[in-house]
Design a protein around this motif. Sequence first.
Motif, PDB file in Angstrom:
ATOM      1  N   LYS A   5      38.326  40.736  37.914  1.00 42.47           N
ATOM      2  CA  LYS A   5      37.945  42.120  37.460  1.00 42.47           C
ATOM      3  C   LYS A   5      36.492  42.269  36.530  1.00 42.47           C
ATOM      4  O   LYS A   5      36.375  43.048  35.863  1.00 42.47           O
ATOM      5  CB  LYS A   5      39.011  42.735  36.731  1.00 42.47           C
ATOM      6  CG  LYS A   5      40.169  43.048  37.769  1.00 42.47           C
ATOM      7  CD  LYS A   5      41.139  44.304  37.488  1.00 42.47           C
ATOM      8  CE  LYS A   5      41.861  44.731  38.609  1.00 42.47           C
ATOM      9  NZ  LYS A   5      42.735  45.762  38.201  1.00 42.47           N
ATOM     10  N   GLN A  50      37.299  51.256  36.945  1.00 42.54           N
ATOM     11  CA  GLN A  50      37.326  49.766  36.571  1.00 42.54           C
ATOM     12  C   GLN A  50      38.026  49.532  35.196  1.00 42.54           C
ATOM     13  O   GLN A  50      37.275  50.082  34.393  1.00 42.54           O
ATOM     14  CB  GLN A  50      35.734  49.280  36.682  1.00 42.54           C
ATOM     15  CG  GLN A  50      35.254  49.331  38.114  1.00 42.54           C
ATOM     16  CD  GLN A  50      33.514  48.932  38.243  1.00 42.54           C
ATOM     17  OE1 GLN A  50      32.906  48.778  37.399  1.00 42.54           O
ATOM     18  NE2 GLN A  50      33.618  48.394  39.516  1.00 42.54           N
ATOM     19  N   PRO A  96      33.428  46.772  32.765  1.00 42.68           N
ATOM     20  CA  PRO A  96      32.895  45.550  32.811  1.00 42.68           C
ATOM     21  C   PRO A  96      31.560  45.355  31.619  1.00 42.68           C
ATOM     22  O   PRO A  96      31.238  46.224  31.002  1.00 42.68           O
ATOM     23  CB  PRO A  96      31.908  45.700  34.296  1.00 42.68           C
ATOM     24  CG  PRO A  96      32.270  47.197  34.497  1.00 42.68           C
ATOM     25  CD  PRO A  96      33.266  47.788  33.682  1.00 42.68           C
ATOM     26  N   TYR A 116      36.586  48.259  44.738  1.00 46.26           N
ATOM     27  CA  TYR A 116      36.645  48.214  43.467  1.00 46.26           C
ATOM     28  C   TYR A 116      35.142  48.109  42.822  1.00 46.26           C
ATOM     29  O   TYR A 116      34.798  48.676  41.728  1.00 46.26           O
ATOM     30  CB  TYR A 116      37.324  46.870  42.959  1.00 46.26           C
ATOM     31  CG  TYR A 116      37.498  46.879  41.411  1.00 46.26           C
ATOM     32  CD1 TYR A 116      38.819  47.590  40.952  1.00 46.26           C
ATOM     33  CD2 TYR A 116      36.865  46.220  40.546  1.00 46.26           C
ATOM     34  CE1 TYR A 116      38.932  47.043  39.542  1.00 46.26           C
ATOM     35  CE2 TYR A 116      36.914  45.996  39.215  1.00 46.26           C
ATOM     36  CZ  TYR A 116      38.205  46.535  38.701  1.00 46.26           C
ATOM     37  OH  TYR A 116      38.208  46.343  37.252  1.00 46.26           O
ATOM     38  N   TRP A 117      34.173  47.188  43.314  1.00 40.11           N
ATOM     39  CA  TRP A 117      32.984  46.999  42.835  1.00 40.11           C
ATOM     40  C   TRP A 117      31.819  47.625  43.728  1.00 40.11           C
ATOM     41  O   TRP A 117      32.216  47.924  45.132  1.00 40.11           O
ATOM     42  CB  TRP A 117      32.507  45.527  42.709  1.00 40.11           C
ATOM     43  CG  TRP A 117      33.119  44.679  41.908  1.00 40.11           C
ATOM     44  CD1 TRP A 117      34.353  43.601  42.438  1.00 40.11           C
ATOM     45  CD2 TRP A 117      33.047  44.503  40.601  1.00 40.11           C
ATOM     46  NE1 TRP A 117      34.938  43.250  41.190  1.00 40.11           N
ATOM     47  CE2 TRP A 117      34.026  43.746  40.002  1.00 40.11           C
ATOM     48  CE3 TRP A 117      32.166  45.109  39.603  1.00 40.11           C
ATOM     49  CZ2 TRP A 117      34.102  43.269  38.753  1.00 40.11           C
ATOM     50  CZ3 TRP A 117      32.212  44.719  38.296  1.00 40.11           C
ATOM     51  CH2 TRP A 117      33.331  43.813  37.898  1.00 40.11           C
ATOM     52  N   GLU A 139      39.835  44.966  45.531  1.00 44.61           N
ATOM     53  CA  GLU A 139      41.204  44.654  45.089  1.00 44.61           C
ATOM     54  C   GLU A 139      42.297  44.234  45.807  1.00 44.61           C
ATOM     55  O   GLU A 139      43.039  43.560  45.665  1.00 44.61           O
ATOM     56  CB  GLU A 139      41.192  45.538  43.897  1.00 44.61           C
ATOM     57  CG  GLU A 139      42.418  45.198  43.057  1.00 44.61           C
ATOM     58  CD  GLU A 139      42.863  46.141  41.705  1.00 44.61           C
ATOM     59  OE1 GLU A 139      42.042  47.169  41.704  1.00 44.61           O
ATOM     60  OE2 GLU A 139      43.687  45.601  41.166  1.00 44.61           O
TER      61      GLU A 139
END
Lengths: 408, 408
Positions: A143, A269, A273, A314-315, A121
């Motif tokens: 995101k 997150q 998601p 982030y992922w 991010e």
Amino acid sequence: MTWLDLPADHPYGIHNLPYGVFSTDGTEPRVGVRVGDDVLDVAACAERAGMESAAVWRAGSLNPFLAEGRQAWTAARAWLTEQLTTEAHRDCVEPNLVPVSQVRLHLPVEVADYVDFYASEHHATNVGRIFRPDSEPLTPNWKHLPIGYHGRSGTVVVSGTEVVRPSGQRKAPTDPAPSFGPSVRLDIEAELGFVVGGATRLGEPVALAEADEHLFGVVLLNDWSARDLQAWEYVPLGPFLGKSFATSISPWVVTTDALRAARVPLPGQDPEPLPYLRGGLSDDGAGTAYGLDVAVEVDWNGTVVSRPQFRDMYWSPAQMLAHMTVNGATLRDGDLFGSGTISGPEKGTRGCFLELSWSGTEPVSLDDGSQRTFLEDGDTVVLRATAPGPDGAVVGFGECVGTVRPAR
Amino acid sequence: MTWLDLPADHPYGIHNLPYGVFSTDGTEPRVGVRVGDDVLDVAACAERAGMESAAVWRAGSLNPFLAEGRQAWTAARAWLTEQLTTEAHRDCVEPNLVPVSQVRLHLPVEVADYVDFYASEHHATNVGRIFRPDSEPLTPNWKHLPIGYHGRSGTVVVSGTEVVRPSGQRKAPTDPAPSFGPSVRLDIEAELGFVVGGATRLGEPVALAEADEHLFGVVLLNDWSARDLQAWEYVPLGPFLGKSFATSISPWVVTTDALRAARVPLPGQDPEPLPYLRGGLSDDGAGTAYGLDVAVEVDWNGTVVSRPQFRDMYWSPAQMLAHMTVNGATLRDGDLFGSGTISGPEKGTRGCFLELSWSGTEPVSLDDGSQRTFLEDGDTVVLRATAPGPDGAVVGFGECVGTVRPAR
């Protein structure tokens, strides 16, 4: 725990056992495992032990081993550990250890498809601010899914390969027309690369919980980037020649098995998601969206200019793999995907020079008294990394090195 | 001119001689050349003729032949023509002709890197109008360089392979959040694909004048596209899952040698491109930025809904290849690049359903009385093409066929 004379804090202790491809003078490239300051010639060891699997280790890439899948990877690791820790196997192992100083290291994997993600991010925000100053730095999709694109697998090279400065078209917003010439904004991107095995069939996605079955190992990856070429070409179909001239990877593939102690929860997150990307960190950390606690350093001509932390991403790698296949795309043995530049919130943790020099406006000082914004001919960049191993041990990744040569 | 009983207007006359990979029941895939309604088993013919090169033809892909380069391609074509036109060789050839109805055709090339371009001004303008209605339809770079991006080589499949409807994320501008499910805007892109041989070395661009040395042949290519997935994901790094689930190619690789009579000047480039992309059509058409007069038809469930003309393309195949390597990126044997959707100025020459149905607002009528905007499960799309050959002959490309299966 081993008859080998290895200090407990050695980054290539028997808790690590990364795989590579090596040769010595006059011999064919074959699979090796790094043990301390030596390389174990696995084929020779396996033959001496009377193993039927020796052919896999004679190959010039890890691909045949990658094709065997998770069960074989686990069995091979157990067998190697047994060989290296049992006095009875010493006769099998010792004659087949070659000092690392005497070997040449090759590209460990014949890369099938290469994908590069954009999973930090902080990096995506910084690049958005620099490339699209009039828009929100993160695009609306960022995101919701791990953004990625396919790169050129034919120009993935092993650490140590020299990088010729690319030429191409560039046009600053104030230029009346594009011009052609050597890139004047040559950059790096410090990333981790994930090596995939256990090929899948067309039309069959890999669920998040099954991602670990296909994540064989991790390398350091330098996604060399010509920012001036990239800025002019990338709308609307993405980066192309600004990236495709070279991508360097470190020669040792650290297995995901060796990184179990490095699993950490993601930073968080928000928004949550969609279900196919959703998963916490279970007690044993299996099959879930875990992050990795890998500490990277970026060395520019001998000065460490940045210390990115992979745990800031982030992922997660499993989310990237699940996303990449959710449309039914196959995985092939030897697929490689990069994480995207690893950048953290502080300036000293930014993983590319575009960010470190804020698009060339804030020069970086090196220990030799010089200043840099982008790469000059002759510059050498070294990426290094370590991760926590079991019982306080350290897992070493080795180096990913490249030197810039003048445009031809 | 040949002892074979082939009418002069046969699309697979001896002026064509496209290469493929075939097998018959119980035999291994190997190289074949299409001659009339037969496939010549080249290895068997070469062995009978005592050729040393027979091993190249025993391979399960054209890659070893592609590696041999332009000189070998020319020699092979001369040898095949000699075999097929000389009564003395009849004993070599005739026993090795297999009716095409009795063979299975395989992917002709093990695809190394796959790149897709965007070389039709009409297509790029239409897509720009649809995807970015508030901006100029062509991005500022479009007329300065052939825009392209890397695709997924592992999901390039041979004609006849079924296409499973992909699932993924999509979000219309009016939706509050993205949702997940099967694509509801599944589309095709009618393209030509260019097969590359004669690998190059890292850091050494291929000049425009040398592009022909590496352009081996041409296939029909269907770049299946999930427009809803693509629209949501493609900013800022380009198309990814909206494309990577499948790309179909026709099984016969028509050589660039067979297409010499089809060379035509480009429609015209304004502004003049930078010197590395500049070149007219010389008298012999060699090594220059020529276009190709290939007439394509798009058949949707038995109705020909469009007739795109490749001669309308803005950028030439040689320009695409020179651009792709100008940064020093290598070519590998088996690289494949697509032209991008072939669309002309009239509605009846648009090469994708996004354009034909104007993003779903103008349904397309099929002969069975039904109407379509995007693909429904069970739909079959066939691409066909022909080009002018020497002395009024016709060069056939065969078909690129795919049927859509429901999402899993």
